[in-house]
Design a protein around this motif. Sequence first.
Motif, PDB file in Angstrom:
ATOM      1  N   VAL A 102       0.200   6.125   5.384  1.00 38.84           N
ATOM      2  CA  VAL A 102       0.985   4.886   5.242  1.00 38.84           C
ATOM      3  C   VAL A 102       0.173   3.681   5.724  1.00 38.84           C
ATOM      4  CG1 VAL A 102       3.054   3.645   6.014  1.00 38.84           C
ATOM      5  CG2 VAL A 102       3.214   6.061   5.343  1.00 38.84           C
ATOM      6  N   GLU A 103      -0.465   3.807   6.869  1.00 37.89           N
ATOM      7  CA  GLU A 103      -1.270   2.694   7.388  1.00 37.89           C
ATOM      8  C   GLU A 103      -2.443   2.379   6.456  1.00 37.89           C
ATOM      9  OE1 GLU A 103      -0.344   0.646   9.555  1.00 37.89           O
ATOM     10  OE2 GLU A 103       1.268   1.780  10.506  1.00 37.89           O
ATOM     11  N   ALA A 104      -3.064   3.408   5.877  1.00 36.39           N
ATOM     12  CA  ALA A 104      -4.163   3.187   4.930  1.00 36.39           C
ATOM     13  C   ALA A 104      -3.657   2.476   3.678  1.00 36.39           C
ATOM     14  CB  ALA A 104      -4.827   4.510   4.569  1.00 36.39           C
ATOM     15  N   ALA A 105      -2.468   2.835   3.212  1.00 33.40           N
ATOM     16  CA  ALA A 105      -1.892   2.167   2.038  1.00 33.40           C
ATOM     17  C   ALA A 105      -1.599   0.702   2.351  1.00 33.40           C
ATOM     18  CB  ALA A 105      -0.625   2.882   1.588  1.00 33.40           C
ATOM     19  N   CYS A 106      -1.116   0.424   3.562  1.00 33.49           N
ATOM     20  CA  CYS A 106      -0.849  -0.964   3.957  1.00 33.49           C
ATOM     21  C   CYS A 106      -2.145  -1.766   4.029  1.00 33.49           C
ATOM     22  CB  CYS A 106      -0.099  -0.999   5.287  1.00 33.49           C
ATOM     23  SG  CYS A 106       1.605  -0.393   5.187  1.00 33.49           S
ATOM     24  N   LEU A 107      -3.195  -1.167   4.579  1.00 28.30           N
ATOM     25  CA  LEU A 107      -4.501  -1.852   4.626  1.00 28.30           C
ATOM     26  C   LEU A 107      -5.038  -2.110   3.227  1.00 28.30           C
ATOM     27  CD1 LEU A 107      -6.300  -0.022   7.580  1.00 28.30           C
ATOM     28  CD2 LEU A 107      -5.589  -2.423   7.494  1.00 28.30           C
ATOM     29  N   ALA A 108      -4.897  -1.134   2.342  1.00 26.50           N
ATOM     30  CA  ALA A 108      -5.361  -1.305   0.961  1.00 26.50           C
ATOM     31  C   ALA A 108      -4.567  -2.409   0.259  1.00 26.50           C
ATOM     32  CB  ALA A 108      -5.246   0.008   0.198  1.00 26.50           C
ATOM     33  N   ALA A 109      -3.254  -2.447   0.501  1.00 26.26           N
ATOM     34  CA  ALA A 109      -2.421  -3.485  -0.101  1.00 26.26           C
ATOM     35  C   ALA A 109      -2.842  -4.866   0.396  1.00 26.26           C
ATOM     36  CB  ALA A 109      -0.946  -3.228   0.216  1.00 26.26           C
ATOM     37  N   ARG A 110      -3.092  -4.968   1.686  1.00 29.17           N
ATOM     38  CA  ARG A 110      -3.544  -6.252   2.266  1.00 29.17           C
ATOM     39  C   ARG A 110      -4.882  -6.658   1.662  1.00 29.17           C
ATOM     40  NH1 ARG A 110      -2.740 -10.844   2.932  1.00 29.17           N
ATOM     41  NH2 ARG A 110      -3.527 -11.946   4.727  1.00 29.17           N
ATOM     42  N   ALA A 111      -5.782  -5.703   1.445  1.00 27.15           N
ATOM     43  CA  ALA A 111      -7.084  -5.991   0.836  1.00 27.15           C
ATOM     44  C   ALA A 111      -6.923  -6.471  -0.614  1.00 27.15           C
ATOM     45  CB  ALA A 111      -7.975  -4.754   0.882  1.00 27.15           C
ATOM     46  N   GLN A 112      -5.783  -6.152  -1.217  1.00 27.04           N
ATOM     47  CA  GLN A 112      -5.476  -6.608  -2.580  1.00 27.04           C
ATOM     48  C   GLN A 112      -4.646  -7.894  -2.545  1.00 27.04           C
ATOM     49  OE1 GLN A 112      -3.524  -2.985  -3.723  1.00 27.04           O
ATOM     50  NE2 GLN A 112      -5.439  -1.958  -4.221  1.00 27.04           N
ATOM     51  N   ASP A 113      -4.678  -8.575  -1.404  1.00 19.50           N
ATOM     52  CA  ASP A 113      -3.981  -9.851  -1.198  1.00 19.50           C
ATOM     53  C   ASP A 113      -2.459  -9.749  -1.209  1.00 19.50           C
ATOM     54  OD1 ASP A 113      -6.341 -11.294  -0.827  1.00 19.50           O
ATOM     55  OD2 ASP A 113      -6.600 -11.552  -2.992  1.00 19.50           O
ATOM     56  N   ALA A 114      -1.925  -8.574  -0.932  1.00 21.57           N
ATOM     57  CA  ALA A 114      -0.473  -8.434  -0.831  1.00 21.57           C
ATOM     58  C   ALA A 114       0.004  -9.012   0.500  1.00 21.57           C
ATOM     59  CB  ALA A 114      -0.070  -6.974  -0.944  1.00 21.57           C
ATOM     60  N   ARG A 115       1.184  -9.588   0.472  1.00 21.17           N
ATOM     61  CA  ARG A 115       1.820 -10.109   1.684  1.00 21.17           C
ATOM     62  C   ARG A 115       2.926  -9.178   2.181  1.00 21.17           C
ATOM     63  NH1 ARG A 115       1.866 -15.526   2.914  1.00 21.17           N
ATOM     64  NH2 ARG A 115       4.101 -15.431   3.257  1.00 21.17           N
ATOM     65  N   ARG A 116       3.442  -8.337   1.254  1.00 24.45           N
ATOM     66  CA  ARG A 116       4.539  -7.420   1.577  1.00 24.45           C
ATOM     67  C   ARG A 116       4.294  -6.074   0.923  1.00 24.45           C
ATOM     68  NH1 ARG A 116       9.285  -7.480   2.729  1.00 24.45           N
ATOM     69  NH2 ARG A 116      10.061  -6.495   0.863  1.00 24.45           N
ATOM     70  N   ILE A 117       4.884  -5.053   1.523  1.00 24.18           N
ATOM     71  CA  ILE A 117       4.889  -3.732   0.911  1.00 24.18           C
ATOM     72  C   ILE A 117       6.287  -3.160   1.098  1.00 24.18           C
ATOM     73  CG2 ILE A 117       3.974  -2.560   2.961  1.00 24.18           C
ATOM     74  CD1 ILE A 117       2.357  -0.778   0.914  1.00 24.18           C
ATOM     75  N   SER A 118       6.782  -2.494   0.076  1.00 26.76           N
ATOM     76  CA  SER A 118       8.139  -1.960   0.128  1.00 26.76           C
ATOM     77  C   SER A 118       8.140  -0.504  -0.334  1.00 26.76           C
ATOM     78  CB  SER A 118       9.076  -2.803  -0.749  1.00 26.76           C
ATOM     79  OG  SER A 118       8.667  -2.740  -2.109  1.00 26.76           O
ATOM     80  N   LEU A 119       9.295   0.120  -0.181  1.00 29.39           N
ATOM     81  CA  LEU A 119       9.455   1.505  -0.619  1.00 29.39           C
ATOM     82  C   LEU A 119      10.929   1.825  -0.694  1.00 29.39           C
ATOM     83  CD1 LEU A 119      10.350   3.404   2.072  1.00 29.39           C
ATOM     84  CD2 LEU A 119       8.031   2.776   2.716  1.00 29.39           C
ATOM     85  N   ARG A 120      11.226   2.974  -1.292  1.00 27.31           N
ATOM     86  CA  ARG A 120      12.581   3.504  -1.334  1.00 27.31           C
ATOM     87  C   ARG A 120      12.531   4.905  -0.738  1.00 27.31           C
ATOM     88  NH1 ARG A 120      14.672   2.149  -7.349  1.00 27.31           N
ATOM     89  NH2 ARG A 120      16.512   3.239  -6.562  1.00 27.31           N
ATOM     90  N   VAL A 121      13.503   5.228   0.071  1.00 33.92           N
ATOM     91  CA  VAL A 121      13.573   6.541   0.714  1.00 33.92           C
ATOM     92  C   VAL A 121      15.031   6.992   0.706  1.00 33.92           C
ATOM     93  CG1 VAL A 121      13.753   5.551   3.042  1.00 33.92           C
ATOM     94  CG2 VAL A 121      12.874   7.876   2.757  1.00 33.92           C
TER      95      VAL A 121
END
Length: 165
Positions: A102-121
Motif C-alpha cells: 500500500v505504501e509503495a502504491a501511494c509513493l508511485a501515485a505521488r510520483a505520477q503527480d497524484a494528490r489523492r488515492i482512494s479505494l473501495r473495501v
Amino acid sequence: MSHDDLMIRPAYATDGPPLIALDRAGWSWLSEVTPQRAEDAVMFNEQCPAEDFLVAELAGRVVGYIRQVPATPLASNKHVRQIRGLQVSTDVRGRGVGQALVEAACLAARAQDARRISLRVLGHNVPARQLYERCGFRVEGVLPEEFLLDGVYVDDILMGRRLDG
C-alpha cells in the motif's frame, strides 16, 4: 521476516500465472465480489496491463501484489489514483507485506503527480480496513448493503487519503 528481505517491484508480463495462483489461493467472499478466477484466467490484458501492478517478492517468491490506476479517464480527475486490487499470500499475512505494498502504491501515485488515492473495501473485511487505516486512509463514504455475498448483504466502504503533504 525483515523488511530487508522484502522487495517491491513493478510487475513483469511473466508474473501473470503466479499472480493468478496467488489470487486463487487467497480468494474469499470476505474480500471479493466476483467468483473465483479460473486456473487458466489471464491476469494482464489491454484493460488491465502489467504496468498497473506492483509485486512483492520474498526470497525470490511472489507473495503479493497491488494494482493502482487512474480513478477515471477524465482530465479533471487525473490527480486521483485508485487502488483496485490487493492480494497477499496467506502464509505471510500479518507480516507487513500488505502495508509495504500500500505504501509503495501511494509513493508511485505521488510520483505520477497524484494528490489523492482512494479505494473501495467491503465493510465486513476488518483486516483490510485496519490495514488501510494504518496507512492513513479514512472512511469517506458508505454504500449500505451494496453487495449480496454468500447470502449476506455487505456494505461497500469508500476510503481515501491525501498524498500531498
